[in-house]
Design an enzyme around this catalytic site. Structure first.
Site, PDB file in Angstrom:
ATOM      1  N   CYS A 122      43.564  47.472  40.421  1.00 30.50           N
ATOM      2  CA  CYS A 122      44.441  47.365  41.579  1.00 30.50           C
ATOM      3  C   CYS A 122      44.846  48.773  41.969  1.00 30.50           C
ATOM      4  CB  CYS A 122      45.669  46.504  41.270  1.00 30.50           C
ATOM      5  SG  CYS A 122      46.552  45.956  42.756  1.00 30.50           S
ATOM      6  N   CYS A 124      48.084  49.493  43.475  1.00 37.09           N
ATOM      7  CA  CYS A 124      49.518  49.649  43.731  1.00 37.09           C
ATOM      8  C   CYS A 124      50.169  50.708  42.851  1.00 37.09           C
ATOM      9  CB  CYS A 124      50.235  48.311  43.582  1.00 37.09           C
ATOM     10  SG  CYS A 124      50.114  47.566  41.937  1.00 37.09           S
ATOM     11  N   LYS A 201      47.178  34.360  42.199  1.00 35.00           N
ATOM     12  CA  LYS A 201      48.315  35.264  41.976  1.00 35.00           C
ATOM     13  C   LYS A 201      49.321  35.056  43.089  1.00 35.00           C
ATOM     14  CE  LYS A 201      49.495  40.154  41.396  1.00 35.00           C
ATOM     15  NZ  LYS A 201      48.949  41.533  41.337  1.00 35.00           N
ATOM     16  N   ARG A 211      57.349  46.119  37.905  1.00 30.80           N
ATOM     17  CA  ARG A 211      57.334  47.192  38.899  1.00 30.80           C
ATOM     18  C   ARG A 211      58.123  48.404  38.429  1.00 30.80           C
ATOM     19  NH1 ARG A 211      57.604  42.987  44.035  1.00 30.80           N
ATOM     20  NH2 ARG A 211      55.454  42.258  43.753  1.00 30.80           N
ATOM     21  N   ARG A 223      54.678  42.058  49.513  1.00 30.31           N
ATOM     22  CA  ARG A 223      53.265  41.737  49.318  1.00 30.31           C
ATOM     23  C   ARG A 223      52.917  40.305  49.721  1.00 30.31           C
ATOM     24  NH1 ARG A 223      53.449  44.907  43.573  1.00 30.31           N
ATOM     25  NH2 ARG A 223      53.237  46.987  44.453  1.00 30.31           N
ATOM     26  N   LYS A 254      48.744  33.644  37.502  1.00 26.92           N
ATOM     27  CA  LYS A 254      49.902  34.525  37.403  1.00 26.92           C
ATOM     28  C   LYS A 254      50.904  34.189  38.500  1.00 26.92           C
ATOM     29  CE  LYS A 254      51.011  39.487  37.480  1.00 26.92           C
ATOM     30  NZ  LYS A 254      50.490  40.845  37.669  1.00 26.92           N
ATOM     31  N   TYR A 319      53.747  39.812  26.758  1.00 30.15           N
ATOM     32  CA  TYR A 319      54.426  40.932  26.112  1.00 30.15           C
ATOM     33  C   TYR A 319      54.941  40.530  24.725  1.00 30.15           C
ATOM     34  CZ  TYR A 319      54.091  42.627  30.855  1.00 30.15           C
ATOM     35  OH  TYR A 319      53.595  43.003  32.093  1.00 30.15           O
TER      36      TYR A 319
END
Length: 329
Positions: A122, A124, A201, A211, A223, A254, A319
């Site tokens: 990506c 971003c 997504k 972010r 977005r 996601k 995570y």
């Protein structure tokens, strides 16, 4: 049969009995740990909104890789924080980009041979404006240009494959991105590199902590013109169908927990490997409850992961990967 002949509680009386009849199982090899790579040496900077998650310099990422491999985790999903950003996302596809450099270093580690190294594709994190594609701007009006972005995405995927990525994972949500990446990979001799597409997504509020971690918040707008509307399940199936038709080998859903119905619908419809991403907001929300003592940490963590697996995800990006792997032991 009715009560008292049928007593379902007979099969719940002990942990060995519950284990014997358990329908959904989770193992460390089904867990993927995200890593955020940053410039420098000896850097292990905790992300404020994500306790226990760090921005890591490459030397520290090698140590994290060794820990993940020792626990039997299935793989790592790599994101990068470049030293500088520009409108063309140069850091995403440069040979000496942060993730490309990290991949080469990790590949030299013996631990990496036990893990899949998945590279997020990506723009971003690398664009000065924080959007996932080329921006055409006029005053306060702007548009993310789909087709001109495809060349940068495919160039990025090839550079990551060349650096050693086992899998490339486009997460940008541009139309036609999988076909562009597949064509470029094949043309450059990487026809054996699989594509894991974030085919479904959604434009979600649960991405906020990520972010911060990746320094990828849009500098203007949002977005929603390219990520999916969270109200649309049928559209998600169309997105997946299109990406598979373009050559995606696997798909990633996601977020995960707020969209368990989408995972289930995809599992029932598509005969391909399906993963789900338990995103930063899901993780941070649980961590906040743990810090307050409102939830039992281990039980809530494992219950959240089992719910995603039960919905139909064959593997989970989370995570909690290392903590869960220790519990599964």
């Amino acid at each position: 049969m009715e009560y008292p002949v049928t007593r379902l509680r007979r099969l719940r009386r002990s942990e060995p009995m519950r284990s014997l009849v358990r329908e959904t199982h989770l193992e460390p090899g089904a867990l993927i740990q995200p890593l955020f790579l940053c410039p420098g040496e000896g850097v292990r900077k905790e992300i404020g909104s994500m306790p226990g998650v760090f921005n890591l310099s490459i030397d520290e990422a090698v140590k994290e890789t060794e820990a993940a491999a020792a626990l039997g985790i299935g793989g790592l999903l790599l994101f990068g924080l470049p030293g500088s950003k520009d409108e063309q996302a140069t850091g995403a596809w440069e040979e000496d980009g942060i993730v490309q450099t990290g991949l080469r270093a990790l590949k030299q580690s013996a631990a990496a041979k036990q893990l899949l190294l998945i590279a997020d594709v990506c723009l971003c994190e690398y664009t000065s404006h924080g959007h996932c594609g080329i921006v055409k701007k006029s005053g306060d009006d702007y548009e993310i240009e789909n087709d001109s972005t495809l060349g940068l995405l495919s160039r990025t995927a090839v550079s990551l494959a060349a650096a050693g990525a086992d899998i490339v994972a486009p997460s940008d949500m541009m139309d036609g991105h999988v076909a562009a990446i597949r064509d470029e990979l094949d043309e450059e001799g990487y026809e054996q590199t699989p594509i894991l597409s974030y085919a479904s997504k959604f434009a979600s509020s649960f991405y906020g902590p990520f972010r911060e971690a990746a320094d990828s918040a849009p500098r203007f707008g949002d977005r929603r013109s390219y990520q999916m509307d969270g109200a649309n399940l049928r559209e998600a199936m169309r997105e997946i169908d299109l990406d598979l038709g373009e050559g995606a080998d696997m798909i990633l859903m996601k977020p995960a927990m707020p969209y368990l119905d989408v995972i289930r619908a995809a599992r029932e419809r598509f005969e391909v490997p399906i993963g789900a991403y338990q995103v930063s907001g899901e993780y941070s929300m649980l961590q906040a409850a743990f810090a307050k003592g409102w939830l039992d940490r281990d039980r809530a963590m494992m219950e959240s992961l089992i719910s995603i697996r039960r919905a139909g995800a064959g593997f989970i990006v989370t995570y909690f990967a290392q903590d869960a792997a220790k519990r599964l032991g």
